[in-house]
Design an enzyme around this catalytic site. Structure first.
Site, short mmCIF file in Angstrom:
data_model
loop_
_atom_site.label_atom_id
_atom_site.label_comp_id
_atom_site.label_asym_id
_atom_site.label_seq_id
_atom_site.Cartn_x
_atom_site.Cartn_y
_atom_site.Cartn_z
N GLU A 1 0.83 -1.20 0.00
CA GLU A 1 0.00 0.00 0.00
C GLU A 1 0.86 1.25 0.00
O GLU A 1 0.58 2.23 -0.72
CB GLU A 1 -0.94 0.00 1.21
CG GLU A 1 -1.89 1.19 1.22
CD GLU A 1 -2.81 1.20 2.43
OE1 GLU A 1 -3.74 2.02 2.45
OE2 GLU A 1 -2.60 0.39 3.36
N SER B 1 0.83 7.12 8.83
CA SER B 1 1.30 8.51 8.80
C SER B 1 2.81 8.57 8.59
O SER B 1 3.55 7.63 8.88
CB SER B 1 0.93 9.22 10.10
OG SER B 1 1.72 8.73 11.17
N ASN B 2 3.27 9.71 8.08
CA ASN B 2 4.70 9.85 7.83
C ASN B 2 5.51 9.82 9.12
O ASN B 2 6.70 9.47 9.12
CB ASN B 2 4.97 11.12 7.02
CG ASN B 2 4.67 10.91 5.54
OD1 ASN B 2 4.00 9.95 5.16
ND2 ASN B 2 5.16 11.81 4.71
N GLU B 3 4.88 10.18 10.24
CA GLU B 3 5.58 10.04 11.53
C GLU B 3 5.86 8.56 11.82
O GLU B 3 6.94 8.21 12.31
CB GLU B 3 4.73 10.66 12.64
CG GLU B 3 4.64 12.19 12.61
CD GLU B 3 3.69 12.71 11.55
OE1 GLU B 3 3.70 13.93 11.30
OE2 GLU B 3 2.93 11.91 10.96
#
Length: 402
Positions: free
Chosen positions: A247, A387-389
């Site tokens: 994904e 999330s990018n975090e």
């Protein structure tokens, strides 16, 4: 443009021309017109185009040949993506071809492969994804949707959210909790559920774009045959991570990036400053060049991850995380430049212009509504698919041991 050795590779150049000619001849005129105006397509319009690609074998071109694919090399897939974007073709829908399909051919049994893979390859079945829940987004393993074994069925109760295209889908792949007494990652199973099963309710979520493609999905005593479980009971987290890597890989669509840049270049030619089009402004030419360099870098990283996925069916989690970081931030930068080009017209979102029967006048260039729609929607790009975090944590742990 990035493709390793494409310029000197006659085979890839021939394939590029084949894709171009196919798009010129096969994209229906009405779909082409709506795509040029960024207008929303109906399911039947998506379906008609995707079926044409399915007939060519191109929907699943990068699947292994033994599972009905064409065994494309990474460079071939990227050529395909580039040319779809440049031709203004409708975007691919990932849930079947890039998410459910690889899970099924990697972990499914022979009966499941026979039942589902051919229909995915031909776009005869539409899929959606049942992962996120109101209390389980980035912390996906905290999911609460339960599946209790009852003979040769599971009885499923719970809720999924942010489910794209659930109102169009025939099937949904769902993570469910089958054991609440163990560590949360250890008690999850992976089910394939027919969306026509009694007890399933789909409710729309209308987001900031004022368009409907997100949904909530509720399960109320939904009976699912045990034969629809992928792999072993309580081992679903393994399959879930495999899917998440794919994904993240395919949260980047270079076809979309090419389409965005084409619209921005059109706006640059139309919008003027001091009587001269912005396309002649050195500042904007430099910004375009910088985006081209960033896109070439992202394509190189994508090619590496696609190559890794050819042997395992899914890229390494850390590589997928790095690509997701770089690609989604690039996506937002491209669309932010679009707003800068639109200037004072940027805050005017004519969402009705994206509907089929709209006959009003545009404020600013006719690409404005589409660029603003994508800018608004893709603010979520650094959140969805993990999330990018979270991606930075994966890289910090995997590469730095933090």
């Amino acid at each position: 443009m990035f493709i390793r050795s494409v310029g000197s590779d006659n085979r890839l150049n021939a394939f590029r021309e084949e894709v171009r000619q196919f798009c010129r001849e096969k994209i229906p005129a009405e779909i082409r017109r709506k795509q040029e105006k960024s207008q929303h397509l109906e399911k039947a319009e998506y379906d008609a185009w995707l079926k044409l690609l399915g007939e060519k074998g191109w929907l699943t071109g990068k699947w292994p040949k033994e599972h009905g694919g064409l065994g494309w090399e990474p460079e071939q897939f990227l050529v395909f993506e580039e040319e779809l974007g440049k031709a203004g073709a409708p975007p691919l829908i990932n849930f079947g071809i890039n998410l459910a399909g690889p899970v099924i051919f990697t972990f499914g049994n022979d009966e499941q492969k026979k039942k589902y893979l051919a229909d995915i390859a031909k776009n005869n079945t539409w899929w959606c994804q049942g992962y996120s829940e109101p209390g389980a987004g980035s912390d996906l393993a905290s999911l609460k949707t339960r599946a209790v074994r009852d003979g040769d069925h599971y009885v499923v109760n719970g809720q999924k959210t942010w489910t794209s295209w659930a109102h169009w889908a025939d099937m949904i792949f769902v993570l469910v909790r089958t054991d609440a007494t163990v560590k949360k990652q250890a008690g999850i199973s992976f089910l394939l559920i027919d969306m026509n099963t009694p007890g399933i309710t789909v409710r729309p979520i209308i987001g900031i774009t004022r368009h409907h493609h997100l949904n909530e999905v509720f399960f109320d005593n939904v009976r699912v045959p045990v034969e629809n479980r992928i792999g072993e009971e309580n081992q679903g987290w393994t399959y879930a991570k495999f899917l998440l890597a794919n994904e993240r890989l395919h949260s980047l669509s270079f076809a979309k990036f090419e389409a965005y840049l084409a619209k921005i270049r059109k706006a640059l030619d139309v919008v003027k400053d001091g009587g001269r089009p912005l396309s002649e402004d050195p500042t904007y030419r430099r910004k375009l060049a910088e985006l081209d360099v960033r896109m070439a870098t992202a394509k190189a990283l994508m090619a590496d991850q696609l190559a890794a996925a050819r042997t395992t069916g899914s890229p390494p989690m850390m590589g997928a995380a790095a690509l997701k970081l770089r690609g989604t931030e690039l996506q937002q930068s491209i669309l932010q430049m679009g707003l800068e080009v639109l200037g004072r017209n940027g805050p005017v979102y004519q969402d009705l212009a994206l509907e089929q029967n709209w006959d009003g006048e545009f404020v600013g260039p006719d690409v404005s509504a589409g660029l603003i729609y994508e800018h608004l929607y893709r603010r979520a790009a650094t959140i969805y698919s993990g999330s990018n975090e979270v991606q930075r944590n994966i890289i910090a742990k995997g590469a730095l041991g933090l």
